[in-house]
Structure formats: C-alpha cells, structure tokens
Design a protein around this motif. Structure first.
Motif, PDB file in Angstrom:
ATOM      1  N   GLN A 183     -24.761  22.203 -22.329  1.00 27.33           N
ATOM      2  CA  GLN A 183     -25.016  20.993 -21.726  1.00 27.33           C
ATOM      3  C   GLN A 183     -24.005  19.841 -21.840  1.00 27.33           C
ATOM      4  N   PRO A 184     -23.696  18.989 -21.339  1.00 24.98           N
ATOM      5  CA  PRO A 184     -22.997  17.869 -21.684  1.00 24.98           C
ATOM      6  C   PRO A 184     -22.937  17.309 -23.190  1.00 24.98           C
ATOM      7  N   VAL A 230     -19.958  23.579 -18.583  1.00 25.76           N
ATOM      8  CA  VAL A 230     -20.610  22.653 -19.127  1.00 25.76           C
ATOM      9  C   VAL A 230     -21.435  21.817 -17.922  1.00 25.76           C
ATOM     10  N   THR A 290     -15.290  22.622 -18.124  1.00 26.86           N
ATOM     11  CA  THR A 290     -15.600  23.904 -17.258  1.00 26.86           C
ATOM     12  C   THR A 290     -14.356  24.389 -16.835  1.00 26.86           C
ATOM     13  N   LEU A 339     -18.602  18.260 -25.548  1.00 29.02           N
ATOM     14  CA  LEU A 339     -18.256  18.977 -24.188  1.00 29.02           C
ATOM     15  C   LEU A 339     -18.302  18.052 -23.028  1.00 29.02           C
ATOM     16  N   LYS A 340     -17.683  18.330 -22.191  1.00 31.99           N
ATOM     17  CA  LYS A 340     -17.768  17.373 -20.688  1.00 31.99           C
ATOM     18  C   LYS A 340     -17.878  18.416 -19.505  1.00 31.99           C
TER      19      LYS A 340
END
Length: 118
Positions: free
Chosen positions: A13-14, A116, A93, A88-89
């Motif tokens: 997940q973000p 992500v 990805t 992570l954003k």
C-alpha cells in the motif's frame, strides 16, 4: 558469466515499505571483480530509470525521485546488493532490475515487480 537473482518485490500500500535483494554468483574471477551494483526500474512506455547505484567502496548515487525514501547497500562478502524502499508511492510501481558491472560488462537480473496500490 554472472547470474543475478532478485527477490523481495510484491504488492504494497502507499506509504509502505519493501526490501529488494539481488545476489550475484559466477566464476571466482567475476566475483572478485564485481564493480558497481545498483537498481534500475522500468514501466511500460517509459525509459529505463536508474534508481540507485553503489560502488564497491560504498559511494552511492540516487535518483532525485527516491532520495530520502530509498536506501541502497551492499554486502561484498555475500556479493549482494539491497534496496530498502520506504514511504512508497504509486509512481514507484515498476519492474525493478538489478545490475552489476564486471570490468566493462553489465549483467542484469530478471526483474522483480513492485506494485504500490491501495
């Protein structure tokens, strides 16, 4: 010849974290001459982007887009390079590919998918 085996990709997940690993194996000569190691990432329709690199002596370079969030490291005794990815954003990805330079030749891993998404 050098073989690179990557692991650690997946769905997150973000705001989450993942740690990628890439282990090099091959002839004694190749292992003794491992140079720069690092990670690129590739998304469809976009140019391959250098994410981070590290020299045998530990000098590090990061893409501006990951500075402060990603950390690259290497264990020379294990011929392994790591990429710790935090915060992570969705735009992180991609397929992440590790590479190593042995003298003047680049070797590449098979790639590991990082997604992500919520």
């Amino acid at each position: 010849q050098v073989q690179l085996v990557e692991s650690g990709g997946g769905l997150v997940q973000p705001g989450g974290s993942l740690r990628l690993s890439c282990a090099a194996s091959g002839s004694s000569f190749s292992m003794a001459n491992l140079g720069n190691m690092g990670w690129y990432r590739q998304t469809p329709g976009k140019q391959r982007e250098l994410v981070a690199s590290i020299t045998k002596g530990g000098s590090i370079n990061y893409a501006n887009s990951v500075k402060g969030r990603f950390t690259i490291s290497r264990d020379n005794a294990k011929n392994t390079v790591y990429l710790q990815m935090n915060s992570l954003k969705p735009e992180d990805t991609a397929v992440y590919l590790c590479y190593v330079v042995v003298q003047v030749r680049n070797y590449w891993g098979q790639g590991t998918q990082v997604t992500v998404s919520s």
